[in-house]
Design a protein around this motif. Structure first.
Motif, mmCIF file in Angstrom:
data_model
loop_
_atom_site.group_PDB
_atom_site.id
_atom_site.type_symbol
_atom_site.label_atom_id
_atom_site.label_comp_id
_atom_site.label_asym_id
_atom_site.label_seq_id
_atom_site.Cartn_x
_atom_site.Cartn_y
_atom_site.Cartn_z
ATOM 1 N N CYS A 49 -6.413 -1.761 0.233
ATOM 2 C CA CYS A 49 -5.501 -2.045 1.334
ATOM 3 C C CYS A 49 -6.235 -2.770 2.464
ATOM 4 N N CYS A 107 -5.346 -0.170 5.919
ATOM 5 C CA CYS A 107 -5.928 1.166 6.084
ATOM 6 C C CYS A 107 -7.178 1.375 5.236
ATOM 7 N N CYS A 138 -0.029 3.449 3.440
ATOM 8 C CA CYS A 138 0.375 3.086 4.798
ATOM 9 C C CYS A 138 1.550 2.106 4.823
ATOM 10 N N CYS A 168 0.847 -1.196 0.000
ATOM 11 C CA CYS A 168 0.000 0.000 0.000
ATOM 12 C C CYS A 168 0.881 1.243 0.000
#
Ligand SMILES: [Zn+2]
Length: 477
Positions: free
Chosen positions: A422, A425, A406, A403
């Motif tokens: 993701c 997050c 994050c 991701c």
């Protein structure tokens, strides 16, 4: 394949003439279309056909001669149990060979070529010999080990000629090229061409004018003449200064090459991003051509001899050629847009994933299947250097499964090819954008495949990793 051979070929040429690259300059190969200026055009064309045809025969002749010599000497060493690192024994064998052949065994001399191809001008034989021997030298080890075969030069290959044999001038305001084929006084042989610039989108006229004006920063080397179908070109690698731009050394642009979208670019900071090459009509043309190609192939297989088969084979060759041309100009367009984007962002660096196929062990088939990607990367690099933008390759490890928001890495975060979701997050992103951003921010710069985690992992487990391009568009149908 054609693309690949041409690349290596021109790299060899430049290597010979220039050695290491100079700071703040780059080499751009001008392709100048020539038209013959002569009273008896037919005779001149006949001569050009003769030279280009003799040149490719000579190239194969030189290369196979080298190979034969090396094979022979290896057998002599093996049979007499000579250690090839023992200089004294080696010298003895060399001397024996010299008495036998009247020349040292390594050298395919100018004289040999002249004897075999008496009509080939010496401005061609000298440079041709140099280039063929140099590229043979590079591939020799693999050939003697049996892991590759002798390179075969094809008709239509660019013909080397010495720098001194090419002279530019201006006649009636037009750029004229004189190819000085040798001879003295009354026997001097010249061919005169007019340079045809056409729409001149790349501004070749200006560069030739700078060479004519003797501008110090513009110099060319290793010119070649290429006869393609009925068109004649002068290929001229010109060294020119980089554009002097204010670039941000801390800003990178990541380029993700993929299937869904040919290229997706994103800046390492901020939100600038863009899909490139989404033009449906272009992709459609490509698909149509591939489909037509397959259909033709099927009909060729079913045909039984006669003119029908021959005609269809020719038609298929034309379709293949059309497709190669199409992919080539498509790559030119995509690479241009990629670099334009980087220039707009004033990015100091362009980052791309290291593709497979750089290793020695990679099969020809793989490179054949993926040449359009290699070509695209090469074109991006070429165009970026002109703008003073650095190009680096990064490890493809996890670039599409991590991701970008994050940093979470889990497999299966791409529920669909085009989507990244993701698991940590919840970021819901365009998958190509996510990958391009990861590439732009990646600090895992690599120079060879062995440094890549991605490749190490793949070697250990046969795991197919992150890469998507391996299944992407290829030139071969
Ligand atoms: Zn996340």
């Amino acid at each position: 394949m054609l693309g690949g051979v041409a690349v290596r070929y021109s790299l060899v040429l430049m290597g010979i003439q220039w050695g290491m690259a100079k700071e703040n300059t780059h080499v751009r190969t001008l392709k100048l279309k020539l038209s013959v200026v002569a009273e008896d055009k037919k005779a001149v064309w006949k001569r050009i056909y003769q030279i280009t045809s003799d040149a490719w025969k000579a190239a194969n002749w030189i290369a196979s001669g080298q190979y034969l010599n090396d094979q022979m000497i290896r057998r002599v060493y093996a049979r007499r149990k000579i250690d090839p690192t023992n200089m004294e024994s080696v010298q003895k064998v060399e001397e024996e060979f010299a008495t036998f052949f009247g020349t040292k065994r390594q050298a395919t001399t100018e004289r040999d070529i002249k004897q075999e191809f008496p009509d080939l001008p010496s401005c061609v034989t000298n440079s041709l010999n140099q280039v063929v021997v140099a590229s043979y030298g590079k591939e020799k080890r693999d050939m003697l080990a049996g892991t590759r075969s002798l390179r075969s030069y094809r008709q239509g290959m660019p013909v080397q000629t010495s720098k001194a044999s090419i002279e530019f001038s201006v006649v009636d305001g037009e750029h004229v090229v004189t190819w000085k084929l040798g001879g003295h006084g009354d026997k001097a042989e010249h061919i005169t061409f007019r340079v045809y610039y056409g729409r001149d989108k790349a501004n070749f006229r200006l560069i030739v004018q700078r060479i004519l004006d003797g501008e110090q920063d513009y110099d060319y080397s290793a010119p070649t003449i290429q006869l393609k179908d009925r068109d004649l070109f002068l290929l001229l690698p010109v060294r020119e200064p980089n554009q002097d731009r204010k670039l941000n050394p801390d800003l990178s642009v990541g380029v993700d090459l993929g299937v869904v979208c040919p290229a997706y670019v994103a800046a390492s900071e901020g939100t600038a991003r863009r899909p490139i090459g989404f033009e449906d009509d272009l992709l459609k043309t490509r698909m149509q051509m591939q489909w037509r190609h397959r259909r033709l192939q099927a009909s060729v297989v079913s045909a039984r001899g006669g003119h029908g088969r021959e005609r269809k084979t020719r038609a298929m060759e034309r379709v293949k050629e059309a497709e190669r041309n199409f992919v080539h100009s498509y790559n030119h367009m995509i690479s241009k847009r990629v670099v334009e984007f980087a220039v707009q962002q004033a990015a100091g660096t362009i980052k791309m994933e290291m593709l497979e196929g750089f290793g020695e062990e990679e099969s020809q088939a793989f490179i054949l299947r993926n040449w359009s990607y290699f070509e695209l990367q090469r074109l991006i690099k070429e165009k970026a250097l002109r703008e003073g933008i650095k190009v680096v390759l990064v490890d493809p490890f996890h670039t599409s499964q991590t991701c970008s928001q994050c940093g979470n890495y889990t497999e299966g975060q791409r529920p669909e090819q085009a989507k990244f979701l993701c698991a940590a997050c919840g970021a819901d992103l365009n998958a190509d954008y996510n990958a391009a951003l990861n590439i732009a921010r990646s600090s895992r710069v690599v120079t060879k495949k062995e440094e890549c985690e991605y490749h190490k992992l793949k070697q250990r487990s046969g795991h197919d990793g992150d890469q998507t391009y391996a299944a992407g568009p290829t030139a071969e149908g």
